[in-house]
Enzyme design. Structure first.
Site, short mmCIF file in Angstrom:
data_model
loop_
_atom_site.label_atom_id
_atom_site.label_comp_id
_atom_site.label_asym_id
_atom_site.label_seq_id
_atom_site.Cartn_x
_atom_site.Cartn_y
_atom_site.Cartn_z
N PHE A 154 -3.71 -13.60 59.86
CA PHE A 154 -3.55 -14.12 58.49
C PHE A 154 -3.82 -15.62 58.51
CE2 PHE A 154 -1.38 -16.00 54.91
CZ PHE A 154 -1.67 -15.13 53.87
N ASP B 143 -4.36 -21.47 64.81
CA ASP B 143 -3.68 -21.57 63.52
C ASP B 143 -2.19 -21.66 63.79
OD1 ASP B 143 -2.36 -21.17 61.15
OD2 ASP B 143 -3.70 -19.61 60.42
N LYS C 120 3.07 -25.59 56.47
CA LYS C 120 4.45 -25.11 56.41
C LYS C 120 5.48 -26.16 56.85
CE LYS C 120 3.54 -20.15 56.63
NZ LYS C 120 4.09 -19.62 55.38
C1 LIG Z 1 -0.64 -18.38 60.05
C2 LIG Z 1 -0.89 -18.80 58.63
N1 LIG Z 1 -2.06 -19.37 58.31
C3 LIG Z 1 -2.33 -19.79 57.07
C4 LIG Z 1 -1.40 -19.64 56.05
C5 LIG Z 1 -1.72 -20.15 54.67
O1 LIG Z 1 -0.96 -21.27 54.39
P1 LIG Z 1 -0.71 -21.73 52.87
O2 LIG Z 1 0.12 -20.65 52.25
O3 LIG Z 1 0.01 -23.04 52.97
O4 LIG Z 1 -2.06 -21.84 52.24
C6 LIG Z 1 -0.16 -19.04 56.33
C7 LIG Z 1 0.82 -18.82 55.26
O5 LIG Z 1 1.69 -17.98 55.34
C8 LIG Z 1 0.09 -18.61 57.66
O6 LIG Z 1 1.25 -18.02 57.98
#
Ligand SMILES: Cc1ncc(COP(=O)(O)O)c(C=O)c1O
Length: 396
Positions: free
Chosen positions: A138, A223, A252
């Site tokens: 994700f 990520d 986050k």
């Molecule tokens: C691993 C990961 N990457 C990217 C995102 C996307 O981040 P945002 O919601 O701040 O766009 C999230 C959000 O849950 C995430 O957990």
């Protein structure tokens, strides 16, 4: 006529429907606790989806917000501001990566990582642009981030898709090597797949990816949006495996509940030309000051050890509960944990816990996820376990 229709609507009707929400309105938060309009308190083990790393409204952030609010908010990304310089420096010192571009969300930082890797590929890989990503990964909800994600439900959503993201199974090094072609510029993954239900990339896999990336002359992008800023008991998730990425993406926890993300990279990879990347809110002084306060707090002596210890405590109590209710194992690291329920009762258990004043998330039908504030107390863990015990008994 229009006014009459508007008057007949429920208080929630002016909000676009994007998810199912309980008919409760929160008005206050403090530490691990939330309060709704009726005065009912809730113990929060979701914390804005792992963003409030220091809990709700911690004094240290209130102070930083108040001080910066009367100092400088935004002087445009075309100029330097003091907090942006300080925060980039703190990230460089902690991570060992040299340069940061600040964003407003995780997805925007992922977009930046994709753009940087493609630009790097144009210069160094003969126009290569493909980024190998993981099944069930994700990376966010913008179009390229969705294409990079391996969420089955998104397979045919919002087509046509952004091309260039071949997928492989997590922890399958042979599959990654097989997927590498002359068009490949990078491999991108989460050190722990959070949204998928907390599935850990093994240390051996991450170490193997680093070697593969070196061997084939491609980039490793991590990520760390969910795993970074102390969530797994180390400052960044990659520290567990002792592996350095070429590019890392944060969000986050970095803002402690407020919107800031970061695209962080080794200096050798930083090949943006003027005009390639930017944004009017990016690196604003206000958010950067908040990020500085978060990093200073998480960097205090003993903070990360406490995260590890609370994680061990929570794991032990979840395992005891699992044995009592016939559930499975506990996955994850630090304070990013999941309980395998062994049956599809996740949503029912989370709904029952909510009724009893506890917020937990069911990322899959058969699992619960726990992402409390990093400073959650053992007494609060005990309270959550008590409520979960009751919810599991009620749901069966
Ligand atoms: C691993 C990961 N990457 C990217 C995102 C996307 O981040 P945002 O919601 O701040 O766009 C999230 C959000 O849950 C995430 O957990």
């Amino acid at each position: 006529m229009l006014q009459a229709t508007l008057n007949a609507r429920s208080p929630f009707d002016s909000l676009m429907e994007i998810t199912s929400r309980p008919p409760v309105v929160f008005v206050q938060g403090r530490g691990s606790w939330l309060r709704d309009t009726t005065g009912k308190d809730y113990l929060d083990f979701i914390q804005g989806w792992a963003v409030n790393c220091l809990g709700h409204c911690p004094d240290v952030l209130t102070k930083a917000i108040t001080a910066q609010a009367s100092q400088l908010l935004n002087c445009s990304p075309s100029y330097y501001n003091a907090p942006m310089i300080k925060l980039a420096d703190l990230i460089a010192q902690r991570s060992g990566l040299h340069k940061t571009f600040f964003t407003n969300s995780g997805a925007e930082a992922i977009e930046g990582a994709i753009k940087l890797a493609r630009k790097w590929g144009k210069k160094n890989r003969n126009g290569g642009f493909e980024i190998i990503t993981m099944d069930h990964g994700f990376h966010g909800r913008t179009l390229a981030a969705m294409a990079a994600s391996g969420k089955a439900q998104w397979e045919t959503l919002f087509e046509p898709k952004v091309p260039g993201f071949p997928k492989v199974p997590l922890n399958d090094l042979a599959a990654v090597e097989k997927a590498i072609t002359p068009k490949t510029v990078a491999v991108m993954l989460e050190p722990i797949q959070g949204e998928a239900g907390v599935f850990v990339a093994t240390d051996e896999f991450l170490q193997g990816l680093r070697k593969l990336a070196n061997k084939h002359g491609i980039l490793l992008i991590l990520d760390e949006i969910q795993t970074g800023i102390g969530r797994t008991g180390t400052f960044f998730g990659f520290e567990h495996a002792g592996v350095m990425p070429d590019i890392m993406v944060l969000a986050k926890g970095l803002g402690g509940g407020l919107p800031i993300g970061a695209l962080v990279a080794h200096e050798d990879v930083c090949c943006f030309d003027h005009g390639d990347q930017g944004g009017t809110f990016n690196g604003n002084a206000f958010m950067a000051a908040v990020g500085c306060a978060v990093l200073e707090e998480v960097g205090k002596v003993g903070f990360l050890q406490q995260v590890t210890q609370t994680g061990i405590y929570l794991t032990a109590h979840l395992e005891a509960l699992s044995a009592k209710h016939g559930c499975g194992g506990v996955r994850g690291k630090g304070l990013l944990l999941a309980l395998d329920l062994k049956r599809n009762i996740g949503s029912a258990v989370a709904a029952e816990a909510f009724k009893n004043g506890v917020l937990i998330n069911a990322p899959r039908p058969d699992s619960l996820r726990f992402m409390p504030a990093l400073n959650v107390s053992q007494a609060e863990v005990d309270q959550m376990i008590g409520a979960l015990d009751k919810a599991l008994k009620a749901v069966g």
